[in-house]
Design a protein around this motif. Structure first.
Motif, mmCIF file in Angstrom:
data_model
loop_
_atom_site.group_PDB
_atom_site.id
_atom_site.type_symbol
_atom_site.label_atom_id
_atom_site.label_comp_id
_atom_site.label_asym_id
_atom_site.label_seq_id
_atom_site.Cartn_x
_atom_site.Cartn_y
_atom_site.Cartn_z
ATOM 1 N N UNK A 308 -5.425 -14.634 -0.226
ATOM 2 C CA UNK A 308 -6.027 -13.520 -0.956
ATOM 3 C C UNK A 308 -5.626 -12.198 -0.319
ATOM 4 N N UNK A 309 -6.020 -11.127 -0.970
ATOM 5 C CA UNK A 309 -5.691 -9.776 -0.508
ATOM 6 C C UNK A 309 -6.962 -8.974 -0.268
ATOM 7 N N UNK A 310 -7.972 -9.639 0.287
ATOM 8 C CA UNK A 310 -9.245 -8.964 0.528
ATOM 9 C C UNK A 310 -9.103 -7.775 1.459
ATOM 10 N N UNK A 311 -8.135 -7.838 2.387
ATOM 11 C CA UNK A 311 -7.927 -6.723 3.313
ATOM 12 C C UNK A 311 -7.506 -5.467 2.562
ATOM 13 N N UNK A 312 -6.942 -5.631 1.359
ATOM 14 C CA UNK A 312 -6.569 -4.499 0.510
ATOM 15 C C UNK A 312 -7.548 -4.334 -0.647
ATOM 16 N N UNK A 313 -8.759 -4.825 -0.456
ATOM 17 C CA UNK A 313 -9.809 -4.775 -1.479
ATOM 18 C C UNK A 313 -9.383 -5.509 -2.742
ATOM 19 N N UNK A 314 -8.672 -6.594 -2.527
ATOM 20 C CA UNK A 314 -8.344 -7.495 -3.619
ATOM 21 C C UNK A 314 -7.057 -7.201 -4.346
ATOM 22 N N UNK A 315 -6.455 -6.024 -4.155
ATOM 23 C CA UNK A 315 -5.223 -5.672 -4.855
ATOM 24 C C UNK A 315 -4.040 -5.899 -3.936
ATOM 25 N N UNK A 316 -3.191 -6.849 -4.288
ATOM 26 C CA UNK A 316 -2.077 -7.220 -3.420
ATOM 27 C C UNK A 316 -0.921 -6.230 -3.540
ATOM 28 N N UNK A 317 -0.238 -5.930 -2.446
ATOM 29 C CA UNK A 317 0.932 -5.053 -2.493
ATOM 30 C C UNK A 317 2.071 -5.704 -3.278
ATOM 31 N N UNK A 318 2.865 -4.866 -3.929
ATOM 32 C CA UNK A 318 3.992 -5.352 -4.723
ATOM 33 C C UNK A 318 5.283 -4.654 -4.302
ATOM 34 N N UNK A 319 6.388 -5.375 -4.440
ATOM 35 C CA UNK A 319 7.707 -4.797 -4.201
ATOM 36 C C UNK A 319 8.093 -3.931 -5.395
ATOM 37 N N UNK A 320 8.624 -2.739 -5.127
ATOM 38 C CA UNK A 320 9.056 -1.869 -6.206
ATOM 39 C C UNK A 320 8.678 -0.429 -5.963
ATOM 40 N N UNK A 321 8.436 0.296 -7.039
ATOM 41 C CA UNK A 321 8.224 1.736 -6.964
ATOM 42 C C UNK A 321 6.774 2.164 -7.078
ATOM 43 N N UNK A 322 5.835 1.225 -7.159
ATOM 44 C CA UNK A 322 4.426 1.609 -7.209
ATOM 45 C C UNK A 322 4.079 2.444 -5.985
ATOM 46 N N UNK A 323 3.235 3.450 -6.176
ATOM 47 C CA UNK A 323 2.853 4.312 -5.061
ATOM 48 C C UNK A 323 2.233 3.486 -3.943
ATOM 49 N N UNK A 324 2.774 3.663 -2.743
ATOM 50 C CA UNK A 324 2.305 2.912 -1.570
ATOM 51 C C UNK A 324 2.269 1.405 -1.832
ATOM 52 N N UNK A 325 3.235 0.919 -2.626
ATOM 53 C CA UNK A 325 3.320 -0.515 -2.989
ATOM 54 C C UNK A 325 2.049 -1.022 -3.655
ATOM 55 N N UNK A 326 1.297 -0.103 -4.273
ATOM 56 C CA UNK A 326 0.065 -0.486 -4.952
ATOM 57 C C UNK A 326 -1.155 -0.497 -4.063
ATOM 58 N N UNK A 327 -1.012 -0.117 -2.802
ATOM 59 C CA UNK A 327 -2.138 -0.127 -1.863
ATOM 60 C C UNK A 327 -3.007 1.105 -2.096
ATOM 61 N N UNK A 328 -4.306 0.883 -2.271
ATOM 62 C CA UNK A 328 -5.215 1.993 -2.564
ATOM 63 C C UNK A 328 -6.138 2.322 -1.398
ATOM 64 N N UNK A 329 -6.101 1.531 -0.330
ATOM 65 C CA UNK A 329 -7.029 1.759 0.783
ATOM 66 C C UNK A 329 -6.513 2.886 1.679
ATOM 67 N N UNK A 330 -7.451 3.504 2.387
ATOM 68 C CA UNK A 330 -7.121 4.547 3.349
ATOM 69 C C UNK A 330 -7.964 4.322 4.603
ATOM 70 N N UNK A 331 -7.368 4.453 5.801
ATOM 71 C CA UNK A 331 -5.958 4.767 6.043
ATOM 72 C C UNK A 331 -5.058 3.581 5.707
ATOM 73 N N UNK A 332 -3.771 3.878 5.548
ATOM 74 C CA UNK A 332 -2.807 2.828 5.271
ATOM 75 C C UNK A 332 -2.678 1.892 6.466
ATOM 76 N N UNK A 333 -2.390 0.616 6.210
ATOM 77 C CA UNK A 333 -2.141 -0.297 7.334
ATOM 78 C C UNK A 333 -0.838 0.079 8.028
#
Length: 464
Positions: A308-333
């Motif tokens: 799972x991606x609970x460390x990112x509040x459930x939204x998993x990072x993706x390869x590509x051009x999404x902002x911050x790979x889709x990561x919405x948490x702050x601070x960034x890992x």
């Protein structure tokens, strides 16, 4: 893992084969005004080795098929009162992607650069600047490594001139391949990490793994740094270098790449290293998501300990051009390892299926061949059963999602003289991850897999 000297020698062999296999990209016929990347020869290199001879190529949606040479002279202070970049397709109001290639042992231009540029332009309306440093990137690897900071310094001069024309540092996204990733990293160092983003495609390992972070790519080099690792046991770096690091199939041996040097020289020496580039271009086409799962190591991931991606509040990072790979948490890992399995060919996407198996205690060791089937597709996995354990978990890369699996088959395989005669399976369960739909696992309980007989179970389900 080979020693550093062996790795460097392999790197030389790698790019030799790459140059022979990939060949030289030809100039478009009938259009002499289109700019192209450089080539150099050993003789030219020896005669003028003190000069790096950088040039920049510009591609936009307005000149998608005909690159324009981008001159630094056109950005002089004397032109600041004139319309910005009036003789160029460059648009200061748009973000800029900067492509930086890596080591070129034979002095040939990389054939993949324009394909990457076109993939970026299909995905976003941006400026694409290609850094052509073939001359300084060719032949002796150790001398090329000595050059890379000077290349970064010259690029920084261009970036400063573009700033004067109205570009913001945050609008620059560097995409560095192999050694080019560390060039991009040093540009970021020169700008104190204010560059918007750096994407590293299998960043080079030889002479960089044990380097200080000042001398290699690291998370402080940009506001966001993401890396894709596909050849960490030879030409790529094995340590995390970004905010997030995607390790495909563990980061080393890639599916579909030959393991024997006699099968394919290209597959043996370069396929793994170049897979990061091809996966990234496939992700830009957007045909399917390439999702990374956070985990401390590949073994734990494959044993199903990370799903799972609970460390990112459930939204998993993706390869590509999404902002911050889709990561919405702050601070960034920082230096967060992400794992995913891929298929052997484009678009490389695979569904992660967790297989959990429980058997009754065995008198002898055994081996089960488990196959998940959909129509004419089948995904096989061999599981070795020991006498000292009864529970097994493993992750499969399946071509279809959980709800599309039509049946599961098992064979009791292995050498005849030591194999357990019958295996009693208490339960076998399949579950997909990460799953937004929270699909219920597919489970079958209490059955025997007899020696010499195929056991099969059909699933009745519908995808929604």
């Amino acid at each position: 893992m080979p020693g550093q000297h062996t790795t460097i020698l392999l790197c030389v062999l790698t790019v030799c084969i790459t140059s022979l296999v990939l060949g030289v990209e030809e100039r478009q016929s009938g259009d002499d005004e289109c700019a192209d990347l450089s080539n150099t020869t050993w003789r030219q290199y020896r005669q003028q080795r003190v000069r790096l001879q950088l040039q920049y190529l510009l591609l936009t949606r307005k000149n998608l098929e005909c690159a324009q040479t981008f001159h630094q002279d056109s950005l002089s202070d004397s032109q600041q009162q004139q319309p910005p970049l009036q003789s160029s397709y460059f648009d200061v109001s748009r973000p800029t992607k900067v492509i930086v290639h890596g080591y070129r042992v034979m002095g040939s231009k990389p054939s993949w650069v324009k394909e990457l540029a076109r993939s970026l332009l299909r995905a976003q309306d941006v400026n694409v600047l290609v850094v052509d440093w073939v001359y300084g990137a060719s032949f002796a690897y150790n001398l090329v490594v000595e050059n890379y900071k000077e290349v970064a310094l010259q690029i920084s001069v261009l970036i400063n001139q573009l700033k004067k024309q109205g570009c913001e540092l945050e609008s620059f996204h560097f995409i560095g391949v192999s050694l080019g990733a560390h060039v991009a990293g040093f540009v970021g160092t020169l700008f104190e990490g204010k560059i918007g983003r750096i994407t590293a495609l299998d960043p080079a390992g030889p002479m960089f793994k044990d380097a200080d972070i000042f001398d290699r790519l690291d998370p402080s080099d940009a506001q966001f740094v993401d890396a894709i690792h596909t050849d960490s046991d030879y030409f790529g770096i094995s340590i995390p270098v970004g905010h997030v690091d995607f390790f495909l199939n563990g980061g080393s041996d890639q599916t579909g790449c030959a393991r024997s040097r006699f099968n394919s020289m290209y597959g043996y020496v370069i396929c793994d290293h170049m897979r990061a580039l091809h996966v990234y271009m496939s992700a830009l086409n957007g045909s399917c998501p390439l999702i990374g799962i956070p985990c401390s190591n590949y073994e734990d991931f494959m044993n199903g300990h990370c799903s799972n991606c609970d460390v990112f509040r459930g939204k998993c990072p993706t390869i590509g051009l999404s902002e911050n790979s889709g990561i919405a948490i702050s601070p960034l890992p920082k230096e967060q390892k992400l794992f995913l399995l891929t298929s052997s060919s484009a678009p490389f996407c695979a569904h992660h299926i967790l297989l959990q198996l429980e058997v009754s205690p065995l008198d002898k060791s055994a081996e089960l061949e488990v196959t998940l089937r959909t129509d004419n597709l089948g995904k096989e996995q061999r599981i070795r059963l020991q006498t000292d354990t009864t529970q097994y978990t493993t992750v499969l890369a399946n071509p279809v999602s959980l709800c599309e699996i039509q049946s599961i088959q098992m064979k009791n395989t292995g050498n005849w003289f030591y194999r357990q005669r019958d295996v009693h399976v208490k339960s076998v369960c399949l579950s997909g991850f990460p799953s937004l739909r929270r699909e219920e696992p597919l489970c079958v309980n209490n059955f025997n897999v007899r020696r010499g007989s195929l056991w099969s179970h059909e699933f009745v389900q519908v995808c929604f």
